[in-house]
Design a protein around this motif. Structure first.
Motif, PDB file in Angstrom:
ATOM      1  N   ILE A  55      25.861 102.012  44.010  1.00 52.37           N
ATOM      2  CA  ILE A  55      24.588 102.654  43.273  1.00 52.37           C
ATOM      3  C   ILE A  55      24.775 102.242  41.957  1.00 52.37           C
ATOM      4  N   PHE A  56      25.825 101.923  41.178  1.00 47.16           N
ATOM      5  CA  PHE A  56      25.897 101.550  39.663  1.00 47.16           C
ATOM      6  C   PHE A  56      24.923 100.350  39.602  1.00 47.16           C
ATOM      7  N   TRP A  57      25.475  99.184  40.295  1.00 48.70           N
ATOM      8  CA  TRP A  57      24.808  97.892  40.274  1.00 48.70           C
ATOM      9  C   TRP A  57      23.105  98.018  40.679  1.00 48.70           C
ATOM     10  N   TYR A  58      22.983  99.122  41.606  1.00 50.33           N
ATOM     11  CA  TYR A  58      21.498  99.208  41.952  1.00 50.33           C
ATOM     12  C   TYR A  58      20.935  99.764  41.151  1.00 50.33           C
ATOM     13  N   ASN A  59      21.106 101.111  40.695  1.00 48.95           N
ATOM     14  CA  ASN A  59      20.482 101.974  39.925  1.00 48.95           C
ATOM     15  C   ASN A  59      20.375 101.553  38.454  1.00 48.95           C
ATOM     16  N   VAL A  60      21.732 101.215  37.959  1.00 51.16           N
ATOM     17  CA  VAL A  60      21.836 100.914  36.542  1.00 51.16           C
ATOM     18  C   VAL A  60      21.476  99.709  36.073  1.00 51.16           C
ATOM     19  N   VAL A  61      22.120  98.594  36.828  1.00 52.14           N
ATOM     20  CA  VAL A  61      22.066  97.229  36.405  1.00 52.14           C
ATOM     21  C   VAL A  61      20.535  96.493  36.845  1.00 52.14           C
TER      22      VAL A  61
END
Lengths: 373, 390
Positions: free
Chosen positions: B138-144
């Motif tokens: 979810i970090f890669w998806y939502n932030v990056v």
């Protein structure tokens, strides 16, 4: 003619100037060859590229205290630590009633003391700690957290529990259940009785062969179908059962490794003493086997701790879900809130998991010492 | 003398005791299973949940944003199964290749003589391994990937690939007529290279003379298809993505979900592979490299001929295990909506049809079959490769 006989040793010369000092250390460690030098230079370039923006975002431009999201929404603002601070209660307890949170605190503190007692290998009375942790502590936790009107504690339904509380409940009940059940499965797998062995191997291999999320789905959707309607387990209990069953299969394989490492002579010696099977296991084999696999148990606990995040997918309000939901709060919403929340969550998991893995390494070293004496 | 021994009591006789104990266990397990089946039947009938496989041929009536085979909302649910399975295999296959490459590189970097590089690799491994995969996804998806610009301000890579909030647009190859010749040439090249390697190995065993294996392999595998490409009149074109209006046209679009999932799975698994590679290399006794040095081998042949073959024996079983983990972990796609098998089949189809038991068991069976086949192959491999000591 008198010969020359040296009476005192020649004074030792200092090591060559090129092999001591800062320069030599640097050369040894960073520029020992052409390839190493190239890599070192690349590493420095990478650090120069990565570190400054990271430090700027996390520390220099970060907002450390603010009443609401306005300061964090300002252009150029970095991580919004004020938001973490403000939401700390929500991240820890979920929607647990504020005036009842002391109950959760007691559970946390008692749990921390018992775990420290169990993990410090020189601590006295560790078997007492084990008894308290595996029997008394779960009972106390259920009574305190859920509440009991006879004790004067108001009932708090499980859908109000959340955050770190639920994450720790998942992980700890996973370990409390999976350790005895995993030992039983491991013994079953090595049993001479074919039916026992068949069921043990079947259970272990099926659980290890499917993704954890399918086990959680099964527990969540199908457990209520498999029992009479009035027995349908609680919303929080269902994934708990799934996590516990899943962890047991992995624990069984860890314990099996320990059982296989026990020399055959130990089994035969125990038999020669006339001990029965339960006595042999309880008094001779398991104490040795479990001591060997402490690092393995800790490692599978680390995996279990990380895997508890999956319960968020089946709708349980664990720590990660709390972080992921809080970022949508309109009062704080801003461009850096999501990143701040995730970085904080990553730090939380990292501190726990890294600490535990260091512990397991230390135990491993100590075990190696006592084995190779 | 032996006949004088008294007959033991039935509960002291291991044979009868085992039989009674197992009989009791069998009865309990069967009782639980039967209870579960009867309860499930009653509960499902009471709630009107289907217990048959009629849903399999009904139209799915929902769309999937990434399909490798023809699919539309009118396709049956069975088609959803295959679309999901192929999407799972796509992300797992690519993830396995990429994580192996990164994992071996990082594992070697951890043993680098450059202290800085070794430390950086260690930080990568510890940092990634100790953070849950779901959080990374979810970090890669939502932030990056969530903060990406509109296609008009897309981040270009050398002006051929573009990253925007619509996904990653990369150039796509276009196979014109005559490109079959290239595939044929490639096949011939690979077969030829394998045969040449076998011949060279045999000759080296028999005569000690070495052949330029690397050059010949390169010529066969790369040169031959290249010749075919030129001879066939350059049939392969490249379709570059171009900004047109508010979005890109042409090229191949990779959805943000796919990119995020692939990145997270690859980086996560690579950290574990790096540790496996490192411990595998360290498991080779130091005497081996010393003996190689004493024989006059240089560093590269020592690595290639002495260290790695022995290290691979240790590396491969846990490596395969990581491949399985990656495949199983790809089910976390459900958190960001990548249409893998679990997400579209156990998620959407299950919600649409309500056939929970059938669908969850089918999904579990798919992963179970993959795992069991892999472990059978692994056991055979282990039996073949394990050191035969005297």
């Amino acid at each position: 003619m008198a010969g020359f006989v040296r009476t005192a040793p020649e004074p030792t010369l200092p090591p060559p100037a090129a092999s001591i000092g800062v320069v030599a250390t640097l050369r040894d460690r960073l520029f020992s060859g052409p390839l190493a030098s190239v890599f070192t230079v690349l590493g420095v370039v990478f650090l120069a590229w990565a570190i400054p923006p990271l430090v700027r975002f996390l520390v220099i431009d970060a907002v450390w205290s603010a009443p609401d999201g306005a300061a964090c929404r300002a252009p150029g603002a970095g991580a919004c630590w004020a938001y973490i601070w403000r939401k700390a209660g929500y991240f820890t307890y979920g929607s647990y009633p504020i005036d009842q949170r002391w109950r959760v605190d007691i559970v946390f503190i008692v749990g921390a003391i018992l775990i420290a007692w169990l993990l410090i290998r020189r601590a006295p009375w560790r078997s007492v700690a084990a008894g308290l942790f595996f029997i008394a502590y779960p009972v106390m936790t259920v009574l305190l957290l859920r509440g009991a009107t006879t004790l004067g504690l108001a009932i708090v339904p499980t859908d109000m529990w959340g955050g770190v509380l639920v994450t720790l409940i998942m992980a700890l009940s996973g370990i409390v259940f999976s350790l005895p059940f995993g030992v039983a499965l491991a013994l079953g797998r090595r049993s001479t009785l074919p039916i026992v062995r068949f069921f043990s191997i079947g259970f272990i291999e099926i659980m290890r062969g499917v993704p954890m999320i399918t086990v959680l789905f099964m527990a969540n959707l199908m457990l209520p179908l498999f029992v009479p309607e009035s027995w349908a387990p609680d919303r929080l209990l269902r994934p708990l059962i799934g996590v516990a069953l899943f962890a047991s299969a992995y624990m069984a394989e860890v314990v099996r490794g320990g059982l296989q490492a026990i020399p055959k002579g130990q089994f035969e010696g125990a038999m020669a003493l006339g001990l029965t099977y339960p006595q042999r296991m309880r008094l001779i084999i398991l104490p040795q086997a479990l001591a060997i696999v402490i690092p393995g148990i800790v490692n599978s606990f680390i995996a279990l701790f990380k895997d508890t995040t999956l319960v968020a997918i089946v709708g349980i309000f664990d720590f990660l879900r709390a972080v992921d939901t809080a970022r949508l709060d309109p009062e704080w919403a801003g461009p850096t809130i999501t990143a701040t929340g995730y970085v904080f969550a990553a730090l939380f998991y990292f501190v726990f998991c890294f600490g535990m893995s260091r512990y397991s390494l230390a135990v491993e070293k100590e075990l190696a010492k006592s084995r190779n004496r | 003398m032996a006949s004088a021994a008294p007959k033991p009591k039935i509960w002291n006789d291991p044979f009868w005791r085992g039989l009674i104990f197992q009989g009791a266990l069998l009865v309990v397990v069967l009782f639980l299973l039967a209870g579960a089946v009867i309860n499930a039947r009653d509960n499902m009938q009471a709630r009107g949940i289907p217990t048959d496989f009629a849903f399999w041929d009904r139209p799915a009536s929902f769309d999937i944003n990434q399909t490798l085979i023809p699919y539309s909302a009118t396709s049956p649910n069975s088609q959803v199964f295959w679309v999901g399975l192929l999407n799972t295999l796509l992300v797992a296959g690519l993830g396995i290749v990429l994580s192996t490459v990164i994992g071996f590189a990082v594992g070697a970097a951890r043993l680098s003589t450059s202290w800085l590089v070794a430390k950086l690799a260690a930080i990568y491994v510890e940092g990634i391994r100790n953070v849950p995969l779901l959080l990374q996804i979810i970090f890669w998806y939502n932030v990056v990937l969530g903060n990406l610009p509109h296609p008009r301000q897309a981040a270009p890579f050398l002006d051929i690939a573009f990253l925007s909030n619509r996904g990653l647009f990369v150039p796509a190859p276009v196979f014109g007529p005559g490109s079959n010749a290239i595939w044929i040439a490639l096949t011939i090249g690979i077969v030829g290279a394998i045969l040449f390697r076998l011949w060279a190995a045999k000759r080296q065993r028999d005569t000690g003379r070495q052949a330029p294996v690397g050059w010949v392999t390169a010529a066969l595998v790369i040169g031959l298809p290249l010749l075919a490409y030129l001879a066939a009149g350059r049939p392969i074109g490249v379709d570059y993505p171009r900004l047109k209006g508010f979005n890109f046209t042409g090229g191949q679009r990779l959805t943000p979900e796919f990119v995020a999932l692939l990145l997270a799975l690859t980086l996560y698994t690579a950290a574990f592979i790096a540790e496996i590679v490192r411990s595998g290399i360290l498991a080779v006794p130091k005497g081996q490299s010393e003996a190689a040095a004493a024989l006059g081998l240089r560093a590269t042949p020592t690595r290639k001929l002495v260290i790695m073959p022995q290290a691979m024996r240790v590396i491969i079983p846990p490596l395969i295990n990581q491949y399985l983990n990656l495949t199983k972990n790809s089910t976390l796609a459900v958190a960001i909506g990548y249409p893998d098998l679990f997400n579209v089949f156990s998620g959407t189809v299950l919600n649409n049809t309500g056939a929970a038991v059938q669908i969850v068991f089918m999904t579990m069976a798919v992963y179970l079959v993959v795992s069991l086949i892999t472990s059978v192959v692994m056991n055979a491999y282990n039996a073949r490769m394990s050191l035969r000591e005297r």
